[in-house]
Scaffold this active site. Structure first.
Site, short mmCIF file in Angstrom:
data_model
loop_
_atom_site.label_atom_id
_atom_site.label_comp_id
_atom_site.label_asym_id
_atom_site.label_seq_id
_atom_site.Cartn_x
_atom_site.Cartn_y
_atom_site.Cartn_z
N GLY A 229 -7.88 2.61 0.59
CA GLY A 229 -6.95 3.26 -0.41
C GLY A 229 -6.99 2.84 -1.53
N ARG B 252 -12.96 5.33 3.91
CA ARG B 252 -12.57 4.40 4.99
C ARG B 252 -13.45 4.16 6.27
NH1 ARG B 252 -7.29 2.72 4.40
NH2 ARG B 252 -5.72 3.95 3.20
N LYS C 208 -8.18 -6.28 -2.70
CA LYS C 208 -7.57 -5.04 -3.03
C LYS C 208 -6.51 -4.43 -2.18
CE LYS C 208 -8.04 -1.67 -1.39
NZ LYS C 208 -8.33 -0.55 -0.55
N ASP D 115 -0.54 -2.51 -0.86
CA ASP D 115 0.32 -3.06 0.11
C ASP D 115 0.96 -4.54 -0.10
OD1 ASP D 115 -0.02 -0.68 1.05
OD2 ASP D 115 -0.63 -1.41 3.09
P1 FBP Z 1 -5.42 -0.19 1.84
O1 FBP Z 1 -5.12 -1.01 2.68
O2 FBP Z 1 -6.85 0.48 2.51
O3 FBP Z 1 -5.56 -0.43 0.41
O4 FBP Z 1 -4.52 1.26 1.74
C1 FBP Z 1 -2.96 1.10 1.82
C2 FBP Z 1 -2.51 2.51 1.80
O5 FBP Z 1 -2.12 2.86 0.44
C3 FBP Z 1 -1.33 2.24 2.64
O6 FBP Z 1 0.14 2.03 1.84
C4 FBP Z 1 -0.92 3.68 3.10
O7 FBP Z 1 -0.40 3.70 4.64
C5 FBP Z 1 -2.39 4.14 3.62
O8 FBP Z 1 -3.33 3.43 2.59
C6 FBP Z 1 -2.61 5.63 3.21
O9 FBP Z 1 -3.86 6.09 3.54
P2 FBP Z 1 -4.51 7.37 3.21
O10 FBP Z 1 -5.05 7.28 1.74
O11 FBP Z 1 -5.88 7.30 3.97
O12 FBP Z 1 -3.82 8.45 3.49
#
Ligand code: FBP
Length: 550
Positions: A77, A141, A198, A201
């Site tokens: 993310g 991802r 990074k 969260d």
């Molecule tokens: P990361 O742990 O990869 O930094 O992402 C966190 C996040 O922003 C969460 O807060 C959220 O649940 C998720 O990504 C959403 O994912 P996507 O961008 O795939 O919709």
């Protein structure tokens, strides 16, 4: 691309670097380390990268300044500051030797496997300094965890003469970075792998990592919006606002926003789990705040809901754990394939235990469906798709109606819903994140020059002025333990959840009864980039409280 006046002014901002990184450095090494759990198993799995010391960079007379080609990947993310990690890394490798080159792999780890890349040049990086987003090379991802991916990766790394790869990601991506570091070390491929912490969260932190980058800016952005809603709410005095904020598992974002804005209610998933609360207990807690404020004539308020809460309600957590097991094909470890959603739901219902089936069937149909169907590539339930804020307000409404029918005064209840997640992930980084990220990237170049692999770039003492920040590296194996993931035991970085005996939660817990009843809103306003340092350079309240600075 046309730029706003703020963007132009911001492009000229020179991020602050720790004094220790301003000249030549050498690595001061600590003692051999152990993993946080399952030491024997982790040592066996990572024979080449286990037990390495924590390092701190200190001034030196000279340093290794051979030219080096480096690759960089943005994984997972978006988080504010990613471009500054890359610009710090770019400046860092160029400061070692002008002939060094930096290549960005496109759209996440998949770019390495599919050989999609671009060279990062002076002109390109200058377009992105101090900007939000991951758009310079894109993110993705794809999980980097299989030998054939590692082998595809080494082909392109060799072709480009890349000797070190920097993976900017959260706990899962850094776990995979460590597996890759171990593999390349075992094969003697001569490619170092360095991670960088990074995630908005905020759950990639521990004794060595003070915070993950992006958490600061994202929380300040959400808190500005929550503050605006609270001012609106306190002006019209007719709505209860249910505000869900991102944070796939941990409630750090919700808690930080609550500390910054002082809402009437903030749910903390970790507390819900520890107190073994049911969904009905959570609903009752909110409904009580509504009824209490109604007694004072206040038919309005704010509730902050962490995105991951549903997974922390013990009965639902148990259900999700079994869903993850049955939806994984034991032969391949991959998600099972189904011809249709209906077939998948029928399979789930016939495969789970009776008590889990009862919990599933007690949930509103849309939520039950969501739980059965959607997974992200890491096999996690996609909690960001579950509309918990609506689910809770619907159930609060029902509860209040029931109490009214029993003669209790509950006032009027009218709800509005919000979900803040994507709004904050690409915000222009605060000064804290701009400086922290630039330092993390620059520091990664020094880990590379010191020959390290399987390390994460770290910068400590960040509540002090940037000059006094302490750069270094932590072996990733040190943060690992074995956990059950998708039906198998895996070595993973331990996720940092909100600690209920930690200072941020304790501060919230000692104020929440007053905030629940009495309107105590704080309106933090927008992030400031120019102005007094106490306004522009302040860190999160979470970090300040953790370090005893508030
Ligand atoms: P990361 O742990 O990869 O930094 O992402 C966190 C996040 O922003 C969460 O807060 C959220 O649940 C998720 O990504 C959403 O994912 P996507 O961008 O795939 O919709």
């Amino acid at each position: 691309m046309e730029k706003s006046a703020l963007q132009i002014a911001r492009a000229a901002y020179q991020p602050k670097l720790p004094k220790a990184l301003k000249g030549a450095v050498k690595a001061k090494e600590g003692k051999a380390t152990e993993s946080v759990g399952n030491q024997k198993e982790i040592k066996e799995l990572f024979p080449n990268t286990y037990g390495m010391p924590v390092v701190e960079f200190v001034p030196a007379e000279s340093e290794n300044n051979e030219a080096v080609n480096v690759g960089v990947i943005l994984s997972g993310g978006q988080a504010p500051g990613g471009h500054n990690v890359i610009s710090g890394l770019f400046d860092g490798v160029k400061s070692l030797n002008k002939e060094s080159k930096l290549y960005g792999f496109l759209m996440g780890p998949g770019g390495l496997v599919d050989h999609k890349y671009m060279e990062i040049t002076d002109e390109l990086i200058d377009e992105y300094r101090n900007t939000g987003g991951f758009d310079i090379i894109g993110s993705g991802r794809t999980k980097l965890e299989k030998v054939d991916q590692f082998e595809k990766g080494i082909e392109i790394l060799r072709k480009l003469g890349i000797k070190a790869l920097v993976i900017i990601g959260g706990d899962d991506s850094n776990t995979n970075a460590c597996v890759l570091a171990e593999y390349y070390a075992a094969k003697k491929y001569g490619v170092q792998v360095i991670g960088c912490p990074k995630t908005i969260d905020g759950d990639l932190k521990n004794e060595q990592i003070e915070t993950s980058f992006g958490f600061d800016t994202a929380c300040k952005t959400y808190s500005e919006l929550i503050g605006n809603i609270q001012r609106d709410c306190n002006s019209s005095r007719k709505y209860w606002h249910f505000i869900k904020v991102m944070g796939r598992s941990a409630s750090h974002i919700a808690l930080e926003c609550a500390l910054q804005t002082q809402p009437n209610v903030c749910l903390v998933s970790e507390e819900v789990e520890q107190k073994q609360m049911t969904l009905d207990d959570v609903v009752t807690l909110i409904a009580k705040a509504v009824a209490d404020r109604a007694e004072d004539g206040n038919n309005y308020g704010t509730v902050i809901v962490p995105e991951g809460i549903i997974e922390f309600i013990p009965a639902i957590k148990k259900l999700i754990a079994q869903l993850n097991e049955v939806l994984t094909d034991p032969a391949t470890g991959e998600p099972r394939e189904f011809a249709s959603a209906e077939e998948q739901i029928a399979f789930v219902k016939s495969s789970i235990e009776a008590d889990n089936l009862a919990v599933l069937e007690s949930l509103p149909a849309d939520v039950a469906r969501q739980l059965c169907l959607d997974r992200d590539p890491h096999g996690n339930v996609q909690v960001s798709l579950i509309e918990t804020e609506k689910l809770l307000s619907r159930m609060v409404d029902t509860k209040l109606k029931q109490w009214k029918s029993e003669g209790k005064y509950c006032g009027k209840f009218s709800a509005q819903h919000h979900f803040f997640g994507y709004e904050g992930r690409c915000a222009a980084p605060s000064n804290y994140d701009a400086d922290y990220c630039y330092s993390l990237g620059y520091n990664a170049s020094r880990l590379i020059a010191s020959g390290k692999t399987g390390y994460m770039s770290i910068v400590k003492n960040t509540t002090a002025p940037a000059d006094e920040w302490v750069p270094g590296g932590v072996p990733i194996t040190m943060m690992m333990n074995i956990e059950r993931r998708n039906g198998a035991n895996k070595p993973v970085i331990r996720k940092a959840l909100v600690e209920l005996d930690g200072a941020p939660f304790k501060y919230y817990a000692s104020h929440r009864d007053v905030w629940a009843r009495k309107t105590s809103y704080v309106y933090p306003g927008p992030i400031q980039y120019f102005g007094p340092t106490e306004v522009c350079d302040r860190c999160t309240l979470t970090l300040a409280l953790e370090q005893g600075k508030k």
